[in-house]
Scaffold this motif. Structure first.
Motif, PDB file in Angstrom:
ATOM      1  N   VAL A 128       0.659  -1.354  -0.131  1.00  0.00           N
ATOM      2  CA  VAL A 128      -0.013  -0.110  -0.025  1.00  0.00           C
ATOM      3  C   VAL A 128       1.029   1.449   0.120  1.00  0.00           C
ATOM      4  O   VAL A 128       1.299   2.180  -0.410  1.00  0.00           O
ATOM      5  N   ALA A 129       1.922   1.641   0.854  1.00  0.00           N
ATOM      6  CA  ALA A 129       2.885   2.394   1.245  1.00  0.00           C
ATOM      7  C   ALA A 129       3.323   2.618  -0.125  1.00  0.00           C
ATOM      8  O   ALA A 129       3.656   3.652  -0.750  1.00  0.00           O
ATOM      9  N   SER A 130       4.202   1.628  -0.866  1.00  0.00           N
ATOM     10  CA  SER A 130       4.670   1.769  -2.075  1.00  0.00           C
ATOM     11  C   SER A 130       3.768   2.207  -3.064  1.00  0.00           C
ATOM     12  O   SER A 130       4.104   2.883  -4.249  1.00  0.00           O
ATOM     13  N   SER A 131       2.682   1.830  -3.654  1.00  0.00           N
ATOM     14  CA  SER A 131       1.632   1.967  -4.780  1.00  0.00           C
ATOM     15  C   SER A 131       1.346   3.156  -4.475  1.00  0.00           C
ATOM     16  O   SER A 131       1.042   4.711  -5.455  1.00  0.00           O
ATOM     17  N   THR A 132       1.093   4.140  -2.914  1.00  0.00           N
ATOM     18  CA  THR A 132       0.633   5.260  -2.569  1.00  0.00           C
ATOM     19  C   THR A 132       1.349   5.965  -3.581  1.00  0.00           C
ATOM     20  O   THR A 132       1.325   6.998  -3.666  1.00  0.00           O
ATOM     21  N   ALA A 133       2.462   5.967  -3.299  1.00  0.00           N
ATOM     22  CA  ALA A 133       3.317   6.918  -3.158  1.00  0.00           C
ATOM     23  C   ALA A 133       3.582   7.553  -5.303  1.00  0.00           C
ATOM     24  O   ALA A 133       3.801   8.213  -5.484  1.00  0.00           O
ATOM     25  N   VAL A 134       3.610   5.917  -5.770  1.00  0.00           N
ATOM     26  CA  VAL A 134       3.096   6.217  -7.290  1.00  0.00           C
ATOM     27  C   VAL A 134       2.412   6.723  -7.244  1.00  0.00           C
ATOM     28  O   VAL A 134       2.899   7.709  -8.781  1.00  0.00           O
ATOM     29  N   ASP A 135       1.568   6.097  -6.596  1.00  0.00           N
ATOM     30  CA  ASP A 135      -0.081   6.744  -8.012  1.00  0.00           C
ATOM     31  C   ASP A 135       0.443   8.753  -7.509  1.00  0.00           C
ATOM     32  O   ASP A 135      -0.164   9.079  -8.343  1.00  0.00           O
ATOM     33  N   ARG A 136       0.658   9.210  -5.812  1.00  0.00           N
ATOM     34  CA  ARG A 136       0.465  10.129  -5.622  1.00  0.00           C
ATOM     35  C   ARG A 136       0.957  10.965  -6.655  1.00  0.00           C
ATOM     36  O   ARG A 136       1.130  12.246  -7.057  1.00  0.00           O
ATOM     37  N   ILE A 137       2.258  10.541  -6.836  1.00  0.00           N
ATOM     38  CA  ILE A 137       3.792  11.569  -8.091  1.00  0.00           C
ATOM     39  C   ILE A 137       2.467  11.582  -8.992  1.00  0.00           C
ATOM     40  O   ILE A 137       3.293  12.285  -9.800  1.00  0.00           O
ATOM     41  N   LYS A 138       2.486  10.479  -9.732  1.00  0.00           N
ATOM     42  CA  LYS A 138       1.169  10.191 -10.752  1.00  0.00           C
ATOM     43  C   LYS A 138       0.435  11.424 -10.818  1.00  0.00           C
ATOM     44  O   LYS A 138       0.516  12.184 -11.971  1.00  0.00           O
ATOM     45  N   GLU A 139      -0.854  11.509  -9.770  1.00  0.00           N
ATOM     46  CA  GLU A 139      -1.054  13.028  -9.889  1.00  0.00           C
ATOM     47  C   GLU A 139      -0.787  14.296  -9.682  1.00  0.00           C
ATOM     48  O   GLU A 139      -1.121  14.821 -11.375  1.00  0.00           O
ATOM     49  N   SER A 140       0.181  13.475  -8.626  1.00  0.00           N
ATOM     50  CA  SER A 140       0.614  15.173  -8.558  1.00  0.00           C
ATOM     51  C   SER A 140       1.298  15.879 -10.313  1.00  0.00           C
ATOM     52  O   SER A 140       1.235  17.093 -10.180  1.00  0.00           O
ATOM     53  N   SER A 141       1.910  14.886 -10.589  1.00  0.00           N
ATOM     54  CA  SER A 141       2.939  15.287 -12.142  1.00  0.00           C
ATOM     55  C   SER A 141       2.125  15.578 -13.089  1.00  0.00           C
ATOM     56  O   SER A 141       2.903  17.026 -14.093  1.00  0.00           O
ATOM     57  N   ALA A 142       1.157  15.601 -13.123  1.00  0.00           N
ATOM     58  CA  ALA A 142      -0.019  15.924 -13.935  1.00  0.00           C
ATOM     59  C   ALA A 142      -0.449  16.917 -13.749  1.00  0.00           C
ATOM     60  O   ALA A 142      -0.579  17.866 -14.400  1.00  0.00           O
ATOM     61  N   ARG A 143      -0.036  18.230 -12.422  1.00  0.00           N
ATOM     62  CA  ARG A 143      -1.366  19.745 -12.387  1.00  0.00           C
ATOM     63  C   ARG A 143       0.905  20.173 -12.435  1.00  0.00           C
ATOM     64  O   ARG A 143       0.358  21.400 -12.732  1.00  0.00           O
ATOM     65  N   ALA A 144       1.160  19.666 -11.773  1.00  0.00           N
ATOM     66  CA  ALA A 144       3.209  20.716 -12.250  1.00  0.00           C
ATOM     67  C   ALA A 144       3.877  20.491 -12.605  1.00  0.00           C
ATOM     68  O   ALA A 144       4.186  18.556 -12.753  1.00  0.00           O
ATOM     69  N   SER A 145       4.487  20.313 -13.623  1.00  0.00           N
ATOM     70  CA  SER A 145       6.003  20.136 -14.341  1.00  0.00           C
ATOM     71  C   SER A 145       6.909  19.576 -13.581  1.00  0.00           C
ATOM     72  O   SER A 145       7.425  20.535 -12.508  1.00  0.00           O
ATOM     73  N   ALA A 146       7.429  18.730 -14.016  1.00  0.00           N
ATOM     74  CA  ALA A 146       9.192  18.246 -12.023  1.00  0.00           C
ATOM     75  C   ALA A 146      10.389  19.431 -13.160  1.00  0.00           C
ATOM     76  O   ALA A 146      10.755  18.207 -12.411  1.00  0.00           O
ATOM     77  N   SER A 147      10.575  20.174 -13.175  1.00  0.00           N
ATOM     78  CA  SER A 147      11.756  20.262 -14.244  1.00  0.00           C
ATOM     79  C   SER A 147      12.165  21.162 -13.632  1.00  0.00           C
ATOM     80  O   SER A 147      13.885  21.083 -13.793  1.00  0.00           O
ATOM     81  N   ASP A 148      11.928  21.561 -12.665  1.00  0.00           N
ATOM     82  CA  ASP A 148      12.501  21.890 -10.940  1.00  0.00           C
ATOM     83  C   ASP A 148      12.894  21.581 -10.321  1.00  0.00           C
ATOM     84  O   ASP A 148      11.782  20.610  -9.596  1.00  0.00           O
ATOM     85  N   PRO A 149      14.119  21.826  -9.142  1.00  0.00           N
ATOM     86  CA  PRO A 149      14.202  20.778  -8.277  1.00  0.00           C
ATOM     87  C   PRO A 149      13.270  20.893  -7.279  1.00  0.00           C
ATOM     88  O   PRO A 149      13.155  20.146  -6.515  1.00  0.00           O
ATOM     89  N   GLU A 150      12.734  22.132  -6.797  1.00  0.00           N
ATOM     90  CA  GLU A 150      12.011  22.329  -5.821  1.00  0.00           C
ATOM     91  C   GLU A 150      10.644  21.682  -5.790  1.00  0.00           C
ATOM     92  O   GLU A 150      10.311  20.535  -5.279  1.00  0.00           O
ATOM     93  N   THR A 151       9.938  21.222  -7.900  1.00  0.00           N
ATOM     94  CA  THR A 151       8.636  20.739  -7.609  1.00  0.00           C
ATOM     95  C   THR A 151       8.941  19.264  -7.269  1.00  0.00           C
ATOM     96  O   THR A 151       8.501  18.304  -7.644  1.00  0.00           O
ATOM     97  N   LEU A 152      10.164  18.744  -7.829  1.00  0.00           N
ATOM     98  CA  LEU A 152      10.619  17.628  -7.826  1.00  0.00           C
ATOM     99  C   LEU A 152      10.795  17.086  -6.353  1.00  0.00           C
ATOM    100  O   LEU A 152       9.837  16.079  -5.807  1.00  0.00           O
ATOM    101  N   ALA A 153      11.128  17.762  -5.731  1.00  0.00           N
ATOM    102  CA  ALA A 153      10.841  17.231  -3.987  1.00  0.00           C
ATOM    103  C   ALA A 153       9.376  17.486  -3.562  1.00  0.00           C
ATOM    104  O   ALA A 153       9.317  16.802  -3.154  1.00  0.00           O
TER     105      ALA A 153
END
Ligand code: CA
Length: 424
Positions: free
Chosen positions: A43-68
């Motif tokens: 649950v923990a690892s798939s939640t991480a991946v799912d949330r990253i996928k969701e959030s990355s749809a809203r913001a490009s991760a091209s700068d370090p702060e957004t990636l973090a």
């Protein structure tokens, strides 16, 4: 930048479920290695991946702060889930997240999954493990080679989901055509050495073939843990089309998302003890009074005999379990103890006795170890349990010393100073 990707996740040879997850969502790639026992790790690892996928749809991760921030969002999602469901309490996951832009690889990282750069036949580890042994190596208390087989090498000092806040390391490296970046869970890096990884990445031309070969080699070496690898090869530096693709990664590339570990096979409960004879039939006899006719006396006698046999069997089974199974857990006041018996309930009964109690408290251990101890760490015999107990005592002592030496939480420092740059 055009890349070619090979990916594979495998349950390994010993585990019953794959608690690793991964994300391949060009130009974002991630490996997450969940922990927490039973389904919680998954649950923990798939939640991480799912949330990253969701959030990355809203913001490009091209700068370090957004990636973090993507990683911190994932932390929040797991933390909240674990707070709302007691069966998931204490779960956590590593997360190594890679963003490949036109000329660079940016990595946001928590835990002991790793990112490596393979360039000109040489392998270089880009991330630093957040593990107890790595800290000891850094402080000169342990040789790097000793860390590889150290019994406490799997204790991680930082993970997503265990606290409401998490400090994220950022790594930054220039990429050239022909470079390969490898993301992997510790099921790879703890089973085969870097020379083997180097050899495979150097000899397998196709990234997918390299990924397959890495998994095979880790399994050949024992496959003691889930193994996940993502091999990203840089085909060329930023062509015009490559740029266009990275502008809006999610909208365009959703179709090629491969995500998460393959669904684990239905998980049979690990059976470490023989099923004891059934006991609870006892109650039924008392209620069967309504019977009539001459057969009833015989039936009653037969039932009583059956009960006696079952009780005797139950007694023998219980003694057998108490005498043949040992595990380490915490007693009611939290002291680490060796129990004989089994930590699980059997037909609603518990069978355990305390054999030995330590002066060390479960609260002296790092968080992850606590969850494992609460569930009970089984040993083959009393000797094995005693070894486990003394390892835990040593771990607690080390961990306490670490905590005493640690200069506060160090979130700021990590974010700004742990950045690693390669400029060629
Ligand atoms: Ca692992």
């Amino acid at each position: 930048m055009r890349v070619s990707v090979g990916v594979k996740s495998d349950v390994g040879r010993l585990r019953q479920a794959n608690e690793d997850s991964f994300l391949v969502l060009e130009p974002l790639f991630a490996v997450a290695d969940g922990m927490g026992g039973h389904i919680a790790g998954d649950v923990a690892s798939s939640t991480a991946v799912d949330r990253i996928k969701e959030s990355s749809a809203r913001a490009s991760a091209s700068d370090p702060e957004t990636l973090a921030q993507l990683v911190r969002d994932a932390n929040t999602a797991i933390w909240e889930k674990s707070q709302s469901d007691p069966s998931l309490r204490g779960m956590g996951t590593t997360c190594t997240l890679l963003f490949v832009d036109d000329t660079r690889a940016r990595i946001a990282h928590v835990g002991d999954s790793r990112a490596y750069l393979f360039r000109d036949g040489r392998l270089e580890q880009l991330t630093e493990d957040h593990t107890l042994v790595q800290r000891m190596v850094r402080e000169g208390r342990l040789q790097r080679e000793e860390a590889v087989h150290h019994p406490q090498r799997s204790i991680i000092t930082r993970a997503l989901g265990v606290d409401p806040e998490v400090s994220v390391d950022l790594v930054d490296v220039d990429l050239d055509a022909g470079d390969r970046v490898l993301l992997c869970s510790d099921g790879l890096s703890s089973m085969i050495d870097e020379a083997s990884i180097e050899e495979i990445l150097g000899s397998q031309r196709d990234p997918q073939a390299a990924a397959d070969r890495l998994i095979d080699r880790a399994n050949d070496a024992g496959g003691e843990d889930n193994i996940t690898v993502v091999v990203i090869e840089v085909l060329d530096g930023g062509s015009a089309t490559g740029m266009a693709e990275t502008q809006n990664p999610v909208a365009q590339n959703d179709a090629v998302v491969t995500e998460g570990a393959p669904p684990p096979p239905p998980e049979p409960e690990p059976q470490r003890i023989d099923t004891p004879p059934e006991v609870p039939e006892v109650h039924v006899v008392g209620r069967r009074r309504r019977g009539k006719g001459s057969g009833i006396r015989w039936r009653l006698i037969f039932s009583l005999v059956l009960v006696v046999v079952l009780l005797a069997g139950g007694y023998v089974g219980t003694r057998w379990m108490l005498g043949n199974s040992y595990y380490v857990s915490a007693n009611e006041s939290g002291q680490l103890s060796i129990f004989s018996g089994v930590p699980e309930e059997v037909f609603g009964f518990t069978f355990q006795e305390i054999e030995e109690t330590s002066g060390t408290s479960i609260d002296d251990l790092p968080k992850f170890k606590r969850a494992e101890v609460r569930e009970g760490i089984k040993g083959e015999d009393l000797d094995a349990a005693q070894t486990t107990l003394s390892n835990l005592e040593r771990l607690a002592a080390d961990f306490q010393r670490e905590s005493d030496n640690r200069p506060e939480q160090e979130p700021k420092r990590d974010r700004d100073n742990n950045r690693k740059s390669r400029n060629n």
